[in-house]
Write a protein that holds these residues in place. Structure first.
Motif, PDB file in Angstrom:
ATOM      1  N   GLY A   1       0.794  -1.213   0.000  1.00  0.00           N
ATOM      2  CA  GLY A   1       0.000   0.000   0.000  1.00  0.00           C
ATOM      3  C   GLY A   1       0.828   1.266   0.000  1.00  0.00           C
TER       4      GLY A   1
ATOM      5  N   GLU B   1      -0.022   4.814  -1.135  1.00  0.00           N
ATOM      6  CA  GLU B   1      -0.615   4.706  -2.465  1.00  0.00           C
ATOM      7  C   GLU B   1      -2.070   5.166  -2.432  1.00  0.00           C
ATOM      8  OE1 GLU B   1       0.369   1.451  -5.269  1.00  0.00           O
ATOM      9  OE2 GLU B   1       1.159   0.469  -3.473  1.00  0.00           O
TER      10      GLU B   1
ATOM     11  N   VAL C   1     -10.196   3.083  -7.757  1.00  0.00           N
ATOM     12  CA  VAL C   1     -10.596   1.674  -7.772  1.00  0.00           C
ATOM     13  C   VAL C   1     -12.011   1.608  -8.324  1.00  0.00           C
ATOM     14  CG1 VAL C   1     -11.023  -0.391  -6.380  1.00  0.00           C
ATOM     15  CG2 VAL C   1      -9.122   1.138  -5.789  1.00  0.00           C
TER      16      VAL C   1
ATOM     17  N   THR D   1      -6.532   3.015  -1.181  1.00  0.00           N
ATOM     18  CA  THR D   1      -5.219   2.382  -1.178  1.00  0.00           C
ATOM     19  C   THR D   1      -5.401   0.942  -1.644  1.00  0.00           C
ATOM     20  OG1 THR D   1      -4.464   3.759   0.655  1.00  0.00           O
ATOM     21  CG2 THR D   1      -3.255   1.724   0.256  1.00  0.00           C
ATOM     22  N   PRO D   2      -4.725   0.536  -2.722  1.00  0.00           N
ATOM     23  CA  PRO D   2      -4.955  -0.794  -3.299  1.00  0.00           C
ATOM     24  C   PRO D   2      -4.275  -1.915  -2.507  1.00  0.00           C
ATOM     25  CG  PRO D   2      -3.310   0.373  -4.581  1.00  0.00           C
ATOM     26  CD  PRO D   2      -3.824   1.352  -3.555  1.00  0.00           C
TER      27      PRO D   2
ATOM     28  N   LEU E   1      -7.932  -5.534  -0.840  1.00  0.00           N
ATOM     29  CA  LEU E   1      -9.117  -5.189  -1.629  1.00  0.00           C
ATOM     30  C   LEU E   1     -10.224  -6.239  -1.539  1.00  0.00           C
ATOM     31  CD1 LEU E   1      -7.620  -3.494  -4.821  1.00  0.00           C
ATOM     32  CD2 LEU E   1      -8.767  -2.423  -2.868  1.00  0.00           C
TER      33      LEU E   1
ATOM     34  N   ALA F   1      -9.399  -8.501  -7.861  1.00  0.00           N
ATOM     35  CA  ALA F   1      -8.790  -7.175  -8.059  1.00  0.00           C
ATOM     36  C   ALA F   1      -7.615  -7.285  -9.018  1.00  0.00           C
ATOM     37  CB  ALA F   1      -8.326  -6.608  -6.723  1.00  0.00           C
TER      38      ALA F   1
ATOM     39  N   ALA G   1      -4.740  -4.685 -11.370  1.00  0.00           N
ATOM     40  CA  ALA G   1      -4.259  -3.376 -11.789  1.00  0.00           C
ATOM     41  C   ALA G   1      -4.607  -3.161 -13.257  1.00  0.00           C
ATOM     42  CB  ALA G   1      -2.750  -3.285 -11.576  1.00  0.00           C
TER      43      ALA G   1
ATOM     44  N   TRP H   1      -7.225   0.563 -10.540  1.00  0.00           N
ATOM     45  CA  TRP H   1      -7.533  -0.839 -10.281  1.00  0.00           C
ATOM     46  C   TRP H   1      -8.980  -1.128 -10.647  1.00  0.00           C
ATOM     47  CZ3 TRP H   1      -4.381  -4.623  -7.719  1.00  0.00           C
ATOM     48  CH2 TRP H   1      -3.079  -4.169  -7.430  1.00  0.00           C
TER      49      TRP H   1
ATOM     50  N   LEU I   1     -11.977  -3.685  -9.502  1.00  0.00           N
ATOM     51  CA  LEU I   1     -12.402  -4.614  -8.472  1.00  0.00           C
ATOM     52  C   LEU I   1     -13.729  -5.213  -8.912  1.00  0.00           C
ATOM     53  CD1 LEU I   1     -11.978  -5.862  -5.670  1.00  0.00           C
ATOM     54  CD2 LEU I   1     -13.061  -3.836  -4.677  1.00  0.00           C
TER      55      LEU I   1
ATOM     56  N   ASP J   1      -5.992   2.535   5.274  1.00  0.00           N
ATOM     57  CA  ASP J   1      -6.270   3.056   3.944  1.00  0.00           C
ATOM     58  C   ASP J   1      -6.064   4.561   3.964  1.00  0.00           C
ATOM     59  OD1 ASP J   1      -7.812   1.948   1.272  1.00  0.00           O
ATOM     60  OD2 ASP J   1      -8.238   4.059   1.607  1.00  0.00           O
TER      61      ASP J   1
ATOM     62  N   ASN K   1     -12.857   3.891   3.768  1.00  0.00           N
ATOM     63  CA  ASN K   1     -12.314   2.664   3.191  1.00  0.00           C
ATOM     64  C   ASN K   1     -11.700   1.773   4.264  1.00  0.00           C
ATOM     65  OD1 ASN K   1     -12.962   3.769   0.683  1.00  0.00           O
ATOM     66  ND2 ASN K   1     -10.903   4.558   0.355  1.00  0.00           N
TER      67      ASN K   1
END
Length: 264
Positions: free
Chosen positions: A8, A33, A37, A52-53, A56, A81, A83, A89, A91, A183, A188
């Motif tokens: 992250g 990050e 998403v 933040t990925p 997920l 999930a 990229a 991203w 999801l 996150d 989130n």
């Protein structure tokens, strides 16, 4: 060689300047990050969240529960999930056919800036919709909240690394921290925690939640929907958060410090 950053986060070169006029210097800094998403449910574009990925799959389940897209984890089938080239991203979430059916009437892409907790809401009536009151109770003393708050930082790997992550912690009635998710957005982080708790088989009703954030109306809504008996936040609560907590039987602690807290 510099150690790998925690999940992250990513390394960036930044320039540090000094107020006393000392020469500036270049640093290799770890930053949290943040990425768009795109949430797709049973092939339907539902929302785009800034998040933040990391974790997920937890986020997917928690999001569906918080948005009341499913009544229980039984309505959740899977999440994948990946990229996306060019940034961001995707999801992809699969719900049971009966749970996904209402989405056909709400099928449009929604952009929720700042990880908004009201991304599927289209009217004021929906915002203030009545919720089922919290039925569970917890034998919780302020000392347990102080204890959890004192130990939170050691569970915040992403927060310690970047200084920019919100944390949501599931805590026992004694103040032991059982589970934490982080996150860039406080909503989130809470959704990730809800999903992680269900996936781990931990009953939200048997714990309280501690958030490293101000207490907003949306966070109280998430707590009530999740059936959490008590919510504690590091920063202050809004007036509507206090009103809604009282109306739905949620114990609310805010401005949690090492020497004091407020209960409303």
């Amino acid at each position: 060689m510099a150690p790998m950053p925690v999940e992250g986060s990513a390394r960036f070169a930044v320039t540090e300047h000094f107020a006393d006029g000392a020469p500036a210097r270049t640093l290799d800094r770890v930053l949290i990050e943040e990425a768009p998403v795109a949430i797709e449910i049973n092939g339907i574009g539902y929302a785009v969240m800034m998040a933040t990925p990391a974790d997920l799959e937890d986020y997917a389940l928690g999001f569906c529960l918080s948005e009341q897209l499913i009544a229980s984890p039984a309505g959740f089938q899977s999440a994948d999930a990946a990229a996306v080239d060019g940034g961001g991203w995707m999801l992809r979430i699969a719900l049971t056919a009966s749970d996904a059916a209402p989405l056909l009437e709400r099928a449009r892409l929604r952009l929720a800036e700042g990880s908004c907790g009201l991304c599927g809401i289209e009217s004021l009536e929906q915002v203030m919709r009545p919720l089922r009151p919290v039925k569970s109770t917890l034998d919780l003393e302020p000392e347990a909240v102080f204890r959890a708050a004192a130990g939170l930082r050691q569970h915040q790997a992403l927060g310690r690394e970047t200084g920019a992550a919100h944390a949501a912690a599931l805590c026992s009635s004694a103040g032991d921290i059982v589970l934490v998710r982080e996150d860039v957005g406080r909503h989130n982080a809470f959704d990730k925690l809800i999903g992680a708790a269900h996936r781990a088989g931990l009953a939200m009703a048997d714990h309280f939640v501690l958030l490293s954030a101000r207490c907003s109306f949306e966070l109280v809504q998430k707590a009530v929907i999740a059936g959490v008996p008590a919510l504690a936040t590091i920063s202050a609560a809004s007036s509507l958060a206090v009103e809604q907590a009282a109306a739905h039987g949620l114990r609310l602690f805010s401005l949690v410090r090492s020497d004091s807290l407020l209960e409303a």
